[in-house]
Design an enzyme around this catalytic site. Structure first.
Site, PDB file in Angstrom:
ATOM      1  N   ASP A 115       0.878  -1.171   0.000  1.00 41.99           N
ATOM      2  CA  ASP A 115       0.000   0.000   0.000  1.00 41.99           C
ATOM      3  C   ASP A 115       0.916   1.222   0.000  1.00 41.99           C
ATOM      4  OD1 ASP A 115      -1.700   2.095   0.469  1.00 41.99           O
ATOM      5  OD2 ASP A 115      -2.833   1.095   2.055  1.00 41.99           O
ATOM      6  N   TYR A 142      -7.849  15.592  -7.062  1.00 34.39           N
ATOM      7  CA  TYR A 142      -7.010  14.846  -8.016  1.00 34.39           C
ATOM      8  C   TYR A 142      -6.026  15.789  -8.699  1.00 34.39           C
ATOM      9  CZ  TYR A 142      -5.889  11.541 -11.787  1.00 34.39           C
ATOM     10  OH  TYR A 142      -5.238  10.707 -12.654  1.00 34.39           O
ATOM     11  N   ALA A 189      -4.897  18.614  -7.604  1.00 35.24           N
ATOM     12  CA  ALA A 189      -3.885  19.049  -6.625  1.00 35.24           C
ATOM     13  C   ALA A 189      -2.816  17.975  -6.469  1.00 35.24           C
ATOM     14  CB  ALA A 189      -4.540  19.345  -5.281  1.00 35.24           C
ATOM     15  N   SER A 190      -3.235  16.713  -6.381  1.00 40.49           N
ATOM     16  CA  SER A 190      -2.252  15.629  -6.173  1.00 40.49           C
ATOM     17  C   SER A 190      -1.350  15.477  -7.395  1.00 40.49           C
ATOM     18  CB  SER A 190      -2.960  14.305  -5.848  1.00 40.49           C
ATOM     19  OG  SER A 190      -3.606  13.763  -6.986  1.00 40.49           O
ATOM     20  N   LYS A 191      -1.906  15.671  -8.575  1.00 39.29           N
ATOM     21  CA  LYS A 191      -1.107  15.488  -9.791  1.00 39.29           C
ATOM     22  C   LYS A 191      -0.236  16.715 -10.090  1.00 39.29           C
ATOM     23  CE  LYS A 191      -2.319  11.269 -10.782  1.00 39.29           C
ATOM     24  NZ  LYS A 191      -1.339  10.178 -10.747  1.00 39.29           N
TER      25      LYS A 191
HETATM   26  N1  LIG Z   1      -6.815   5.967 -16.684  1.00 40.87           N
HETATM   27  C1  LIG Z   1      -6.738   7.266 -16.894  1.00 40.87           C
HETATM   28  O1  LIG Z   1      -7.601   7.849 -17.588  1.00 40.87           O
HETATM   29  C2  LIG Z   1      -5.604   8.072 -16.340  1.00 40.87           C
HETATM   30  C3  LIG Z   1      -5.434   9.381 -16.813  1.00 40.87           C
HETATM   31  C4  LIG Z   1      -4.399  10.145 -16.295  1.00 40.87           C
HETATM   32  C5  LIG Z   1      -3.553   9.617 -15.349  1.00 40.87           C
HETATM   33  N2  LIG Z   1      -3.743   8.356 -14.891  1.00 40.87           N
HETATM   34  C6  LIG Z   1      -2.846   7.859 -13.854  1.00 40.87           C
HETATM   35  O2  LIG Z   1      -2.318   6.617 -14.243  1.00 40.87           O
HETATM   36  C7  LIG Z   1      -2.015   5.845 -13.079  1.00 40.87           C
HETATM   37  C8  LIG Z   1      -2.583   4.439 -13.250  1.00 40.87           C
HETATM   38  O3  LIG Z   1      -3.979   4.542 -13.381  1.00 40.87           O
HETATM   39  P1  LIG Z   1      -4.887   3.435 -14.084  1.00 40.87           P
HETATM   40  O4  LIG Z   1      -5.784   4.143 -15.015  1.00 40.87           O
HETATM   41  O5  LIG Z   1      -4.064   2.334 -14.564  1.00 40.87           O
HETATM   42  O6  LIG Z   1      -5.785   2.992 -12.829  1.00 40.87           O
HETATM   43  P2  LIG Z   1      -6.259   1.545 -12.332  1.00 40.87           P
HETATM   44  O7  LIG Z   1      -6.557   0.678 -13.485  1.00 40.87           O
HETATM   45  O8  LIG Z   1      -7.313   1.821 -11.322  1.00 40.87           O
HETATM   46  O9  LIG Z   1      -4.949   1.011 -11.630  1.00 40.87           O
HETATM   47  C9  LIG Z   1      -4.438   1.678 -10.517  1.00 40.87           C
HETATM   48  C10 LIG Z   1      -3.318   0.869  -9.939  1.00 40.87           C
HETATM   49  O10 LIG Z   1      -2.854   1.544  -8.771  1.00 40.87           O
HETATM   50  C11 LIG Z   1      -2.931   0.642  -7.681  1.00 40.87           C
HETATM   51  N3  LIG Z   1      -3.209   1.343  -6.423  1.00 40.87           N
HETATM   52  C12 LIG Z   1      -4.275   2.092  -6.095  1.00 40.87           C
HETATM   53  N4  LIG Z   1      -4.172   2.506  -4.824  1.00 40.87           N
HETATM   54  C13 LIG Z   1      -3.006   1.996  -4.350  1.00 40.87           C
HETATM   55  C14 LIG Z   1      -2.350   2.038  -3.097  1.00 40.87           C
HETATM   56  N5  LIG Z   1      -2.852   2.708  -2.046  1.00 40.87           N
HETATM   57  N6  LIG Z   1      -1.171   1.390  -2.954  1.00 40.87           N
HETATM   58  C15 LIG Z   1      -0.646   0.691  -3.992  1.00 40.87           C
HETATM   59  N7  LIG Z   1      -1.210   0.608  -5.195  1.00 40.87           N
HETATM   60  C16 LIG Z   1      -2.390   1.252  -5.366  1.00 40.87           C
HETATM   61  C17 LIG Z   1      -4.030  -0.347  -8.037  1.00 40.87           C
HETATM   62  O11 LIG Z   1      -3.825  -1.593  -7.410  1.00 40.87           O
HETATM   63  P3  LIG Z   1      -4.518  -2.103  -6.054  1.00 40.87           P
HETATM   64  O12 LIG Z   1      -5.943  -1.690  -6.098  1.00 40.87           O
HETATM   65  O13 LIG Z   1      -4.272  -3.581  -6.137  1.00 40.87           O
HETATM   66  O14 LIG Z   1      -3.755  -1.472  -4.938  1.00 40.87           O
HETATM   67  C18 LIG Z   1      -3.774  -0.516  -9.532  1.00 40.87           C
HETATM   68  O15 LIG Z   1      -2.754  -1.438  -9.754  1.00 40.87           O
HETATM   69  C19 LIG Z   1      -2.602   6.598 -11.893  1.00 40.87           C
HETATM   70  O16 LIG Z   1      -1.584   7.295 -11.235  1.00 40.87           O
HETATM   71  C20 LIG Z   1      -3.567   7.561 -12.542  1.00 40.87           C
HETATM   72  O17 LIG Z   1      -3.779   8.719 -11.777  1.00 40.87           O
HETATM   73  C21 LIG Z   1      -4.741   7.548 -15.371  1.00 40.87           C
END
Ligand SMILES: NC(=O)c1ccc[n+]([C@@H]2O[C@H](COP(=O)([O-])OP(=O)(O)OC[C@H]3O[C@@H](n4cnc5c(N)ncnc54)[C@H](OP(=O)(O)O)[C@@H]3O)[C@@H](O)[C@H]2O)c1
Length: 272
Positions: free
Chosen positions: A65, A157, A159-161
């Site tokens: 985590d 979101y 703010a964090s990014k």
């Molecule tokens: N998809 C989009 O449209 C998009 C756009 C811009 C940026 N992003 C960024 O891309 C990154 C990946 O997103 P995604 O779209 O692939 O999302 P996703 O499919 O929901 O995957 C998120 C990943 O992060 C892990 N995660 C979440 N909370 C966590 C925690 N507390 N500790 C450890 N792992 C954690 C999840 O695994 P577990 O649940 O197993 O922990 C999962 O492996 C993120 O940083 C997101 O902000 C995504």
């Protein structure tokens, strides 16, 4: 042997980055890559590790985590102990959030989101830095277009990014002399489950997407752009023409960008 740590490796973009790296290694003859995958869901992590192993890479699943600094350190320690080096750290783990600020009764989950999206990256990076310096390696930070342009309905979101963007931009300059590159990726809307899992105004899991999902970038395309940027040690990977234009327009005509963002918000599904 190249050792790559990917946070958020159990699903979505992180899992696809891992599979893509494993496939590339396999195509080049294999056995030259070790992947260390961190996320909370052990079963899904092991599934992705199995897929990477089937492609010829070594793969270690470390339930983590990233909102907990001790677990971030443990992830990095496990990678180093098992494989003896770390060449790449991909800070990808993240959660989404969708709420109008004035509708949020308790800001506790704003802090939690910061711990995951910003602090998780900072803690992993701090632990990995000596190893990355020794390898003259690479850091990847997966930010978002919402980390370049403030998006209404996404104050937490964004703010964090933005915080990730600031941290890694500054770190990139600090590490220039050490030969460690920092690539910040700014995806737009990518076809994963992230929005369904994000926080709503009450800090609960959304369960549905707050955005219209048609036209989202495929996760394969997003992972390809990130891996290519990482390999070329690019400073940034800004995805989508709209994202590139929005960034430029923000400097030239910020009022117009605000109007466009508000119009997009009206077009979205209501957050609650
Ligand atoms: N998809 C989009 O449209 C998009 C756009 C811009 C940026 N992003 C960024 O891309 C990154 C990946 O997103 P995604 O779209 O692939 O999302 P996703 O499919 O929901 O995957 C998120 C990943 O992060 C892990 N995660 C979440 N909370 C966590 C925690 N507390 N500790 C450890 N792992 C954690 C999840 O695994 P577990 O649940 O197993 O922990 C999962 O492996 C993120 O940083 C997101 O902000 C995504």
């Amino acid at each position: 042997m190249r050792v790559v740590v990917v946070t958020g490796g159990s699903d979505g973009i992180g899992a696809e980055i891992a599979r893509r790296l494993a496939a590339r290694d396999g195509a080049a003859g294999g056995r030259n890559l070790a992947l260390v995958l961190g996320a909370r869901d052990r079963e899904k992590l092991e599934q992705v590790a199995g897929q990477c192993a089937a492609l010829g890479a070594q793969a270690l699943a470390v339930p983590t985590d990233v909102a907990d600094p001790d677990q971030c350190r443990r992830l990095i320690d496990m990678a180093e102990q098992r494989f003896g080096r770390i060449d790449v750290l991909v800070n990808n783990a993240g959660r989404s959030a969708h709420a109008l600020f004035e509708e949020v009764p308790d800001l506790g989950w704003y802090e939690e989101l910061m711990r995951i999206n910003l602090w998780g990256s900072v803690w992993c990076t701090q632990a990995a830095l000596p190893h990355l310096k020794a390898a003259r390696g690479r850091i990847v930070a997966v930010s978002s277009l919402a980390g370049l342009i403030g998006v209404p309905g996404r104050t937490a979101y964004s703010a964090s990014k933005f915080a990730m963007t600031g941290f890694f931009e500054a770190l990139r300059a600090e590490l220039k002399g050490a030969g460690v590159s920092v690539t910040i990726a700014y995806p737009g809307v990518v076809d994963t489950r992230i929005r369904y899992r994000g926080f709503n105004a009450l800090g609960q899991e959304m369960g549905s997407s707050g955005l219209r999902e048609e036209g989202a970038m495929t996760v394969q395309e997003c992972a390809r752009l990130i891996v290519d940027g990482m390999e070329a040690r690019r400073r940034e990977v800004v995805m989508t023409a709209k994202g590139k234009l929005g960034r430029l327009l923000k400097l030239l005509a910020p009022g117009l960008v605000e109007k466009m963002a508000l119009a997009a918000l009206k077009d979205e599904v209501k957050p609650l």
